[in-house]
Design a protein around this motif. Sequence first.
Motif, PDB file in Angstrom:
ATOM      1  N   GLN A  54      22.155  13.346   4.300  1.00 42.67           N
ATOM      2  CA  GLN A  54      23.102  12.769   3.349  1.00 42.67           C
ATOM      3  C   GLN A  54      24.159  13.795   2.955  1.00 42.67           C
ATOM      4  N   ILE A  55      25.260  13.290   2.421  1.00 35.40           N
ATOM      5  CA  ILE A  55      26.229  14.109   1.700  1.00 35.40           C
ATOM      6  C   ILE A  55      26.013  13.758   0.237  1.00 35.40           C
ATOM      7  N   LYS A  56      25.578  14.755  -0.517  1.00 37.18           N
ATOM      8  CA  LYS A  56      25.205  14.543  -1.920  1.00 37.18           C
ATOM      9  C   LYS A  56      26.307  15.089  -2.835  1.00 37.18           C
ATOM     10  N   PRO A  57      26.897  14.222  -3.690  1.00 36.84           N
ATOM     11  CA  PRO A  57      27.888  14.711  -4.655  1.00 36.84           C
ATOM     12  C   PRO A  57      27.176  15.328  -5.861  1.00 36.84           C
ATOM     13  N   HIS A  58      27.758  16.388  -6.403  1.00 41.15           N
ATOM     14  CA  HIS A  58      27.196  17.040  -7.592  1.00 41.15           C
ATOM     15  C   HIS A  58      28.136  16.870  -8.780  1.00 41.15           C
ATOM     16  N   TRP A  59      27.605  17.064  -9.962  1.00 38.96           N
ATOM     17  CA  TRP A  59      28.339  16.857 -11.202  1.00 38.96           C
ATOM     18  C   TRP A  59      29.535  17.784 -11.348  1.00 38.96           C
ATOM     19  N   ASP A  60      29.580  18.884 -10.605  1.00 29.91           N
ATOM     20  CA  ASP A  60      30.718  19.808 -10.702  1.00 29.91           C
ATOM     21  C   ASP A  60      31.827  19.454  -9.711  1.00 29.91           C
ATOM     22  N   GLY A 120      35.028  36.864  -1.719  1.00 31.87           N
ATOM     23  CA  GLY A 120      36.239  36.256  -2.269  1.00 31.87           C
ATOM     24  C   GLY A 120      36.171  34.748  -2.433  1.00 31.87           C
ATOM     25  N   ARG A 121      35.172  34.103  -1.878  1.00 27.05           N
ATOM     26  CA  ARG A 121      35.045  32.654  -2.047  1.00 27.05           C
ATOM     27  C   ARG A 121      34.351  32.367  -3.369  1.00 27.05           C
ATOM     28  N   SER A 122      34.856  31.395  -4.049  1.00 22.53           N
ATOM     29  CA  SER A 122      34.280  31.024  -5.331  1.00 22.53           C
ATOM     30  C   SER A 122      33.266  29.903  -5.115  1.00 22.53           C
ATOM     31  N   LEU A 123      32.035  30.175  -5.460  1.00 23.47           N
ATOM     32  CA  LEU A 123      31.002  29.144  -5.326  1.00 23.47           C
ATOM     33  C   LEU A 123      31.144  28.109  -6.427  1.00 23.47           C
ATOM     34  N   PRO A 124      30.977  26.838  -6.097  1.00 23.36           N
ATOM     35  CA  PRO A 124      30.922  25.832  -7.145  1.00 23.36           C
ATOM     36  C   PRO A 124      29.751  26.145  -8.090  1.00 23.36           C
ATOM     37  N   TYR A 126      27.358  24.422  -9.319  1.00 22.65           N
ATOM     38  CA  TYR A 126      26.042  23.946  -8.892  1.00 22.65           C
ATOM     39  C   TYR A 126      25.348  24.962  -7.990  1.00 22.65           C
ATOM     40  N   PHE A 127      26.085  25.544  -7.054  1.00 26.47           N
ATOM     41  CA  PHE A 127      25.492  26.476  -6.088  1.00 26.47           C
ATOM     42  C   PHE A 127      25.214  27.845  -6.706  1.00 26.47           C
ATOM     43  N   ARG A 128      26.009  28.232  -7.700  1.00 20.74           N
ATOM     44  CA  ARG A 128      25.679  29.465  -8.447  1.00 20.74           C
ATOM     45  C   ARG A 128      24.352  29.276  -9.171  1.00 20.74           C
ATOM     46  N   LEU A 129      24.172  28.097  -9.775  1.00 23.07           N
ATOM     47  CA  LEU A 129      22.903  27.814 -10.453  1.00 23.07           C
ATOM     48  C   LEU A 129      21.742  27.770  -9.469  1.00 23.07           C
ATOM     49  N   ALA A 130      21.951  27.157  -8.318  1.00 28.16           N
ATOM     50  CA  ALA A 130      20.887  27.038  -7.315  1.00 28.16           C
ATOM     51  C   ALA A 130      20.370  28.408  -6.905  1.00 28.16           C
ATOM     52  N   THR A 131      21.267  29.346  -6.677  1.00 20.61           N
ATOM     53  CA  THR A 131      20.821  30.679  -6.267  1.00 20.61           C
ATOM     54  C   THR A 131      20.074  31.372  -7.393  1.00 20.61           C
ATOM     55  N   THR A 132      20.518  31.168  -8.623  1.00 20.51           N
ATOM     56  CA  THR A 132      19.852  31.769  -9.780  1.00 20.51           C
ATOM     57  C   THR A 132      18.425  31.243  -9.927  1.00 20.51           C
ATOM     58  N   PHE A 133      18.254  29.925  -9.785  1.00 21.21           N
ATOM     59  CA  PHE A 133      16.926  29.328  -9.939  1.00 21.21           C
ATOM     60  C   PHE A 133      16.008  29.611  -8.754  1.00 21.21           C
ATOM     61  N   PHE A 134      16.570  29.794  -7.580  1.00 18.63           N
ATOM     62  CA  PHE A 134      15.745  29.980  -6.390  1.00 18.63           C
ATOM     63  C   PHE A 134      15.087  31.357  -6.342  1.00 18.63           C
ATOM     64  N   LYS A 135      15.744  32.381  -6.837  1.00 19.81           N
ATOM     65  CA  LYS A 135      15.210  33.746  -6.731  1.00 19.81           C
ATOM     66  C   LYS A 135      13.803  33.894  -7.299  1.00 19.81           C
ATOM     67  N   PRO A 136      13.537  33.452  -8.539  1.00 21.65           N
ATOM     68  CA  PRO A 136      12.162  33.610  -9.049  1.00 21.65           C
ATOM     69  C   PRO A 136      11.145  32.750  -8.292  1.00 21.65           C
ATOM     70  N   ILE A 137      11.561  31.573  -7.846  1.00 19.61           N
ATOM     71  CA  ILE A 137      10.654  30.709  -7.081  1.00 19.61           C
ATOM     72  C   ILE A 137      10.286  31.390  -5.774  1.00 19.61           C
ATOM     73  N   GLN A 138      11.274  31.980  -5.133  1.00 21.14           N
ATOM     74  CA  GLN A 138      11.032  32.663  -3.872  1.00 21.14           C
ATOM     75  C   GLN A 138      10.081  33.843  -4.063  1.00 21.14           C
ATOM     76  N   LYS A 139      10.270  34.605  -5.134  1.00 20.38           N
ATOM     77  CA  LYS A 139       9.383  35.753  -5.380  1.00 20.38           C
ATOM     78  C   LYS A 139       7.949  35.297  -5.611  1.00 20.38           C
ATOM     79  N   LEU A 140       7.793  34.229  -6.383  1.00 24.28           N
ATOM     80  CA  LEU A 140       6.443  33.727  -6.661  1.00 24.28           C
ATOM     81  C   LEU A 140       5.767  33.168  -5.420  1.00 24.28           C
ATOM     82  N   SER A 141       6.529  32.482  -4.582  1.00 27.13           N
ATOM     83  CA  SER A 141       5.935  31.854  -3.398  1.00 27.13           C
ATOM     84  C   SER A 141       5.880  32.793  -2.199  1.00 27.13           C
ATOM     85  N   ARG A 142       6.541  33.937  -2.311  1.00 28.59           N
ATOM     86  CA  ARG A 142       6.585  34.945  -1.240  1.00 28.59           C
ATOM     87  C   ARG A 142       7.189  34.388   0.057  1.00 28.59           C
TER      88      ARG A 142
END
Length: 156
Positions: A54-60, A120-124, A126-142
Amino acid sequence: MTNKPGITYRPAQASDEAAIKALIRAVNINPMGLKWHRFVVAVDGNGRLIGCGQIKPHWDGSRELASIAVQKEWRRQGVAGKIIRQLLANEPALVWLTCMDKLVPFYEQFGFIEVKKGDGRSLPFYFRLATTFFKPIQKLSRVPGYLAIMVWPVNP
């Protein structure tokens, strides 16, 4: 539209909703935002759903190529590629995606480029948030590797 005997690619129908959700759960990818009307599906000669995306639209305002999934026995036969090309065919603006780093070469063949920190590319938002939330999940799940952010087209 078909590319192999017995495989049909088409916009999803309401009757595909349960099969889409089941496939997404089976391949263990993000089950959020699965609205059947945004999907392109691949079905075999018996009408069984074998792939989707799918192509999923985000709120931003950003748009994401998401939920690309193919039944295990149909992988490496061009099913995902055909779905991706069909989804991107009419996209007028940038399309983003997130994937594990090992999948970057796969998406590059469709014109996506990885966005590296500080390029130099500006992330939307939504994607800045995604990377922020993924880091701790990745560390916990290894989970090995990192979450890549990619954008299409290369030259908007």
